[in-house]
Design a protein around this motif. Sequence first.
Motif, PDB file in Angstrom:
ATOM      1  N   VAL A 140      39.563  64.248  25.950  1.00 33.16           N
ATOM      2  CA  VAL A 140      39.653  64.173  24.490  1.00 33.16           C
ATOM      3  C   VAL A 140      38.380  63.547  23.924  1.00 33.16           C
ATOM      4  N   THR A 141      37.867  62.504  24.570  1.00 35.57           N
ATOM      5  CA  THR A 141      36.607  61.899  24.105  1.00 35.57           C
ATOM      6  C   THR A 141      35.453  62.888  24.256  1.00 35.57           C
ATOM      7  N   ARG A 142      35.442  63.641  25.348  1.00 41.87           N
ATOM      8  CA  ARG A 142      34.407  64.663  25.523  1.00 41.87           C
ATOM      9  C   ARG A 142      34.489  65.698  24.402  1.00 41.87           C
ATOM     10  N   ALA A 143      35.711  66.063  24.005  1.00 38.47           N
ATOM     11  CA  ALA A 143      35.870  67.025  22.906  1.00 38.47           C
ATOM     12  C   ALA A 143      35.376  66.427  21.591  1.00 38.47           C
ATOM     13  N   GLU A 144      35.680  65.163  21.338  1.00 41.06           N
ATOM     14  CA  GLU A 144      35.174  64.507  20.132  1.00 41.06           C
ATOM     15  C   GLU A 144      33.654  64.538  20.106  1.00 41.06           C
ATOM     16  N   LEU A 145      33.042  64.304  21.267  1.00 42.53           N
ATOM     17  CA  LEU A 145      31.582  64.287  21.338  1.00 42.53           C
ATOM     18  C   LEU A 145      30.987  65.648  21.016  1.00 42.53           C
ATOM     19  N   VAL A 146      31.470  66.703  21.682  1.00 45.04           N
ATOM     20  CA  VAL A 146      30.822  68.009  21.536  1.00 45.04           C
ATOM     21  C   VAL A 146      31.218  68.710  20.242  1.00 45.04           C
ATOM     22  N   ARG A 147      32.355  68.314  19.651  1.00 43.52           N
ATOM     23  CA  ARG A 147      32.777  68.960  18.404  1.00 43.52           C
ATOM     24  C   ARG A 147      32.334  68.190  17.158  1.00 43.52           C
ATOM     25  N   HIS A 148      32.269  66.864  17.259  1.00 41.98           N
ATOM     26  CA  HIS A 148      31.978  66.070  16.065  1.00 41.98           C
ATOM     27  C   HIS A 148      30.926  64.982  16.283  1.00 41.98           C
ATOM     28  N   GLY A 149      30.619  64.675  17.545  1.00 35.05           N
ATOM     29  CA  GLY A 149      29.770  63.528  17.830  1.00 35.05           C
ATOM     30  C   GLY A 149      28.305  63.748  17.504  1.00 35.05           C
ATOM     31  N   TYR A 150      27.559  62.669  17.545  1.00 34.19           N
ATOM     32  CA  TYR A 150      26.119  62.724  17.300  1.00 34.19           C
ATOM     33  C   TYR A 150      25.446  61.599  18.074  1.00 34.19           C
ATOM     34  N   ALA A 151      24.125  61.704  18.193  1.00 32.12           N
ATOM     35  CA  ALA A 151      23.353  60.726  18.956  1.00 32.12           C
ATOM     36  C   ALA A 151      22.783  59.655  18.033  1.00 32.12           C
ATOM     37  N   VAL A 152      22.939  58.413  18.435  1.00 32.88           N
ATOM     38  CA  VAL A 152      22.219  57.319  17.781  1.00 32.88           C
ATOM     39  C   VAL A 152      20.760  57.371  18.216  1.00 32.88           C
ATOM     40  N   PHE A 153      20.554  57.635  19.494  1.00 28.88           N
ATOM     41  CA  PHE A 153      19.239  57.982  20.023  1.00 28.88           C
ATOM     42  C   PHE A 153      19.447  58.849  21.252  1.00 28.88           C
ATOM     43  N   GLY A 154      18.404  59.558  21.643  1.00 31.62           N
ATOM     44  CA  GLY A 154      18.491  60.440  22.800  1.00 31.62           C
ATOM     45  C   GLY A 154      18.953  61.831  22.428  1.00 31.62           C
ATOM     46  N   ARG A 155      19.518  62.526  23.403  1.00 30.41           N
ATOM     47  CA  ARG A 155      19.897  63.934  23.244  1.00 30.41           C
ATOM     48  C   ARG A 155      21.225  64.084  22.496  1.00 30.41           C
ATOM     49  N   PRO A 156      21.404  65.184  21.777  1.00 24.38           N
ATOM     50  CA  PRO A 156      22.700  65.434  21.138  1.00 24.38           C
ATOM     51  C   PRO A 156      23.765  65.713  22.193  1.00 24.38           C
TER      52      PRO A 156
END
Length: 229
Positions: A101-117
Motif C-alpha cells: 500500500v505504501t508502494r502504491a502511495e509512492l508511485v501513484r501520488h508520492g514525490y521526491a524531497v530530493f533524489g529520483r521520483p
Amino acid sequence: MTTLTVEEFGRRLRSLGPVSDLLVAGSLATGDHIPGVSDLDLVAIVTGPVDPAAVAEIHGTFDEGLKLGCVYVDERTRLDVEVKHPTWTHGLFVQRILSGVTRAELVRHGYAVFGRPPLELFPPMSDDDLRAAARAELADYWSWAARRPRLWRDPAMADLSLTSMARGRHTLAHGSLLTKSAAIEESAAPEWLRAQLRARRRGEPVVSPRWRTALIAWRDVRRTVASLS
C-alpha cells in the motif's frame, strides 16, 4: 509549514552521505495531511549503512508534535517486497517491510524531497496490484489483530481500524486508494461515532465511549477479515 519541515529534515538527512533519495508517501502525498494530527510518512533510499545514532539524533530534532516516520530502504533490495528495513516510528527503530500500500502511495501520488521520483525507483502498480496489496494487509496484520480483542483497549486502535477497514474494502472494490478523511465517511461506524471521528480528524479533543467504540471497531475488523475467504 509541514513542507518546509520535511525539506529541512531532508537537508539534515542528506548530510549523512548514504541517503540518495527521500520520498513522501501517506497523507502528505495524497493531499489529506492535517498538521498536528496526521503522520508524516517518508521513505529514504540508502546506498550504504547509516549510523543509527546519527539518524536517531536527527529524528529527535523533528519528532515532537510531527509524528514523523521514515523507512530506510536499501537501494539493492528496494524491489524485494519481503525484505524488512530499519524504520523509525514513534521514537524508535523497528524492522518492517515497505508495504504494498505504501508502494502504491509512492508511485501513484508520492514525490521526491530530493533524489529520483518514485516511479524511477519502484514499478507502477495496477489496480489489481493494489487490490492484492490491500488483501495482504488485511490477511496479515489485521487477521492477527482480530484474534486479539484486547488491542482495542487503546482508543487509538478503534479509530485506526475503522478507517483502515473502510480503506481496505474500498481498495478491494475499486482498485484505488482512499484517504483517511474519506474513509471516515465510508466507515462501518454509526453516525454519532462518525461525527466524533471527524472531530478527532480535525484535531478536536473529542472522546468516544471507550468500550462501545472498541466493540464496534473490533467487530468491523472481524467481519472484514472474514469476508476475504
